[in-house]
Write a protein that holds these residues in place. Structure first.
Motif, PDB file in Angstrom:
ATOM      1  N   GLY A   1      -7.471 -21.056  18.220  1.00 14.98           N
ATOM      2  CA  GLY A   1      -6.406 -22.146  18.155  1.00 14.98           C
ATOM      3  C   GLY A   1      -4.825 -21.218  17.896  1.00 14.98           C
ATOM      4  N   LYS A   2      -4.962 -19.860  18.201  1.00 15.98           N
ATOM      5  CA  LYS A   2      -3.875 -19.254  17.710  1.00 15.98           C
ATOM      6  C   LYS A   2      -3.194 -18.767  19.070  1.00 15.98           C
ATOM      7  N   ASN A   3      -1.858 -18.465  18.814  1.00 16.89           N
ATOM      8  CA  ASN A   3      -0.961 -17.977  20.065  1.00 16.89           C
ATOM      9  C   ASN A   3      -1.690 -16.634  20.721  1.00 16.89           C
ATOM     10  N   ASN A   4      -2.279 -16.703  21.893  1.00 17.82           N
ATOM     11  CA  ASN A   4      -2.806 -15.497  22.649  1.00 17.82           C
ATOM     12  C   ASN A   4      -1.996 -15.173  24.067  1.00 17.82           C
ATOM     13  N   LYS A   5      -0.825 -15.844  23.960  1.00 16.67           N
ATOM     14  CA  LYS A   5      -0.076 -15.627  25.341  1.00 16.67           C
ATOM     15  C   LYS A   5       0.237 -14.197  25.814  1.00 16.67           C
ATOM     16  N   MET A   6       0.557 -13.406  24.360  1.00 14.79           N
ATOM     17  CA  MET A   6       1.342 -11.999  24.519  1.00 14.79           C
ATOM     18  C   MET A   6       0.108 -11.244  25.078  1.00 14.79           C
ATOM     19  N   PHE A   7      -1.242 -11.586  25.252  1.00 19.62           N
ATOM     20  CA  PHE A   7      -2.100 -10.723  25.777  1.00 19.62           C
ATOM     21  C   PHE A   7      -2.398 -10.422  27.244  1.00 19.62           C
TER      22      PHE A   7
ATOM     23  N   PHE B   1       3.700  -2.651  23.676  1.00 19.42           N
ATOM     24  CA  PHE B   1       3.356  -3.993  24.278  1.00 19.42           C
ATOM     25  C   PHE B   1       2.046  -3.865  24.515  1.00 19.42           C
ATOM     26  N   VAL B   2       1.263  -3.040  24.797  1.00 21.05           N
ATOM     27  CA  VAL B   2       0.096  -2.815  25.221  1.00 21.05           C
ATOM     28  C   VAL B   2      -0.803  -2.008  24.302  1.00 21.05           C
ATOM     29  N   GLY B   3      -0.705  -0.765  23.850  1.00 20.04           N
ATOM     30  CA  GLY B   3      -1.659  -0.232  23.030  1.00 20.04           C
ATOM     31  C   GLY B   3      -1.610  -0.642  21.514  1.00 20.04           C
ATOM     32  N   GLY B   4      -0.368  -0.826  21.274  1.00 16.59           N
ATOM     33  CA  GLY B   4      -0.357  -1.402  19.818  1.00 16.59           C
ATOM     34  C   GLY B   4      -0.795  -2.828  19.631  1.00 16.59           C
ATOM     35  N   LEU B   5      -0.331  -3.566  20.702  1.00  9.61           N
ATOM     36  CA  LEU B   5      -1.146  -5.000  20.669  1.00  9.61           C
ATOM     37  C   LEU B   5      -2.756  -4.974  20.751  1.00  9.61           C
ATOM     38  N   GLN B   6      -3.147  -3.935  21.398  1.00 11.65           N
ATOM     39  CA  GLN B   6      -4.764  -3.892  21.408  1.00 11.65           C
ATOM     40  C   GLN B   6      -5.237  -3.406  20.332  1.00 11.65           C
ATOM     41  N   ASP B   7      -4.696  -2.357  19.661  1.00 10.24           N
ATOM     42  CA  ASP B   7      -4.960  -1.988  18.243  1.00 10.24           C
ATOM     43  C   ASP B   7      -5.012  -2.683  17.109  1.00 10.24           C
ATOM     44  N   PHE B   8      -3.823  -3.372  17.026  1.00 11.43           N
ATOM     45  CA  PHE B   8      -3.845  -4.255  15.962  1.00 11.43           C
ATOM     46  C   PHE B   8      -4.527  -5.604  16.046  1.00 11.43           C
ATOM     47  N   GLY B   9      -4.616  -6.152  17.408  1.00  8.74           N
ATOM     48  CA  GLY B   9      -5.423  -7.399  17.664  1.00  8.74           C
ATOM     49  C   GLY B   9      -7.112  -7.070  17.371  1.00  8.74           C
TER      50      GLY B   9
END
Length: 568
Positions: free
Chosen positions: A494-500, A94-102
């Motif tokens: 305009g894309k979903n960024n709430k997961m960040f 939920f943190v590292g993978g999100l950052q790397d992919f994003g």
């Protein structure tokens, strides 16, 4: 049996995270396999050079791995295995993978440019400059830390000779194989990129060559003192950062990834072997030792110390600095960006189990470094200390750690070249050739590389203990800022960024808390007259990064407030 249950649970949870959460992220952001990537549109044969997915996976994974997912979880193991396990899994998904992919995805949509350029588009020019300065400070610590690590795995004590030696020590074996690895990478690059040899036959050739090099290195080594190795490493990473990626970076990282895969496979086999009564190792690490240990309190220390095993800001620099310039298709962003991070989390769990096999010796100071404890723990699963199989596995694992640290150095130096140039270019200038006067000189690739390498090598020659503590904090703080940068860009698009938002706030809170505590401690020490150079270095560096980060956070808050106002 505890160790086996830990690794099985980790593998299952990480696979679930990859399949479901990773796919959901790709859908939310609109990953498009039909869209041309910068590697195709801007191909220049030097930095923008499309790579086959397996080759790019090898580059990205080897570059982000380094020594971090080994050192971090092992140092944090003093809290017990459960806190480290939970953070590697939850943080990785939920943190590292999100950052790397994003970060990788955002860079692809910005012509393969850095996080700084992404920040420029959503937060403005001032924020970009501040981030670039911050990132260069982090890269200095990366170069210094890994120069020290690599030199430490190569060097021969003073008075023990120079050149080829028979009956080599472990360091001498690691040194000769690493030198041969560089030569092999160049040959592989020429075979595949200029002579048309296919990936499969080239890979078979490379793996056979690696096995032969290992056999040679166990019988013949190379001896040189620590200072000599630091100079050699400095020259090597300077050259490696300037030559086209296909000559050295791509092939070296791809081939080195097989060492990493082999290392993880050996570890898993060893865990299974030990669980059913084989080997000489027993996992005896406590589940939880308490909220406060000798290295600090659980919050924020655990989340800083585990570092690359769960999240690393350095990954965002690699994703946006080199990997995004080589990605041939957007569909590969998920396995390369998100998947590599989860494999690294698995390596963090493997490292945790390895030190658990030698835990009492480790906590009593019986090993010179976490990497030695890692190699010793896995080797002990196969045979008693001093046995032939134990010695061979130790040598292989020590080599693997050294190769990954050197790979991170290659990439980190190239990244510093990009960002140093960015610092002196105006918005309408694409390269140093477009600049004028002193800016043209400062933006020249050779100047930026030389400045970063010289300072990094000088710091690396001094004290790893002073640098590593700062590296962990700076690295995690960079992750928080990278999460903020990608969230800001997604909001603008305009894309979903709430997961960040939750991961971003948590990482910023943990790292700023840690840095402020460090600054306070150093002020007290300096006031008492007991500070040495390292304390002054930590104080000044930590204070500078804290101030820069707070300013960037304020810029980010203003950006998010503006986006919220527009959405109403």
């Amino acid at each position: 049996m505890t160790a086996l249950m830990i690794i099985l649970a980790a593998i299952v949870l990480l696979i679930i995270g990859y399949v479901y959460y990773g796919s959901w992220l790709a859908k939310q952001w609109g990953v498009d396999p039909k869209r041309k990537t910068p590697a195709i549109e801007l191909e220049d044969g030097v930095d923008y050079c499309a790579a086959k997915p397996a080759v790019l996976m090898g580059h990205h994974f080897s570059s982000i791995a380094g020594a971090g997912p080994i050192n971090g979880p092992i140092q944090a193991s003093v809290f017990g295995w459960l806190p480290v396990f939970l953070w590697c899994i939850i943080g990785g998904i939920f943190v590292g993978g999100l950052q790397d992919f994003g970060s990788l995805f955002a860079s692809i949509r910005h012509d393969g440019k850095s996080v700084g350029e992404i920040i420029h588009d959503s937060m403005g020019k001032r924020a970009q400059k501040l981030f670039t300065i911050f990132a260069l400070l982090v890269l200095l610590l990366v170069i210094a830390s890994f120069v020290n690590v690599v030199a430490g795995t190569f060097y021969t004590a003073a008075g023990e000779g120079f050149g080829l030696v028979t009956n080599p020590t472990g360091n001498q074996t690691t040194a000769i194989i690493s030198l041969l690895f560089i030569v092999l990478a160049i040959i592989y690059g020429i075979l595949t990129n200029r002579m048309g040899l296919g990936t499969l036959p080239a890979t078979i050739f490379g793996i056979i060559a690696i096995i032969l090099m290992l056999a040679f290195g166990l019988n013949v080594g190379f001896a040189m003192g620590r200072t000599g190795w630091i100079v050699f490493i400095g020259v090597y990473i300077t050259i490696a950062s300037l030559v086209p990626v296909w000559i050295l970076l791509q092939p070296r990282d791809y081939l080195s990834s097989f060492l990493l895969y082999a290392m993880m496979a050996i570890a898993v086999i060893g865990i299974v072997f030990a669980a059913f009564g084989g080997g000489s190792a027993t996992f005896d690490m406590p589940v939880f030792t308490g909220w406060s240990t000798g290295i600090g309190t659980l919050f924020p220390t655990l989340f800083i110390t585990v570092a690359c095993g769960a999240c690393s800001g350095f990954h965002s620099l690699i994703a946006t600095g080199t990997s995004s310039k080589q990605l041939a298709n957007e569909k590969d962003a998920k396995p390369i960006g998100y998947g590599s991070m989860l494999i690294e989390s698995a390596l963090g769990i493997v490292s945790l189990i390895a030190v658990g096999m030698v835990y009492q010796t480790y906590t009593s100071g019986g090993f010179g470094s976490p990497s030695v404890a890692f190699a010793s723990g896995i080797a002990l699963m196969f045979g008693a200390e001093g046995s032939s199989i134990n010695n061979v596995i130790k040598a292989l694992l020590t080599l693997a750690v050294s190769v990954f640290a050197l790979t991170s150095l290659d990439t980190g130096t190239r990244l510093s070249r990009f960002m140093f140039s960015e610092l002196f270019l105006k918005e309408d200038e694409k390269s140093y050739q477009d600049a004028t006067g002193i800016r043209r000189l400062l933006a020249h690739p050779l100047v930026g590389t030389a400045v970063m390498v010289v300072i990094g090598c000088i710091l690396g020659a001094l004290s790893l203990s002073q640098i590593w503590a700062l590296f962990g904090a700076a690295n995690q703080l960079l992750a928080g800022i990278a999460l903020m940068a990608v969230a800001a860009w997604l909001g603008e698009a305009g894309k979903n960024n709430k997961m960040f938002f939750i991961p971003m706030i948590f990482m910023l809170a943990a790292t700023l808390t840690y840095l402020i505590m460090m600054v306070q401690k150093k002020i007290v020490l300096i006031g008492a007259g007991g500070a040495v150079w390292g304390d002054w270095f930590q104080f000044l560096f930590a204070a500078a990064m804290t101030i820069l980060a707070i300013i960037l956070v304020i810029e980010g808050i203003h950006t998010f407030q503006g986006q919220a106002a527009k959405a109403k």
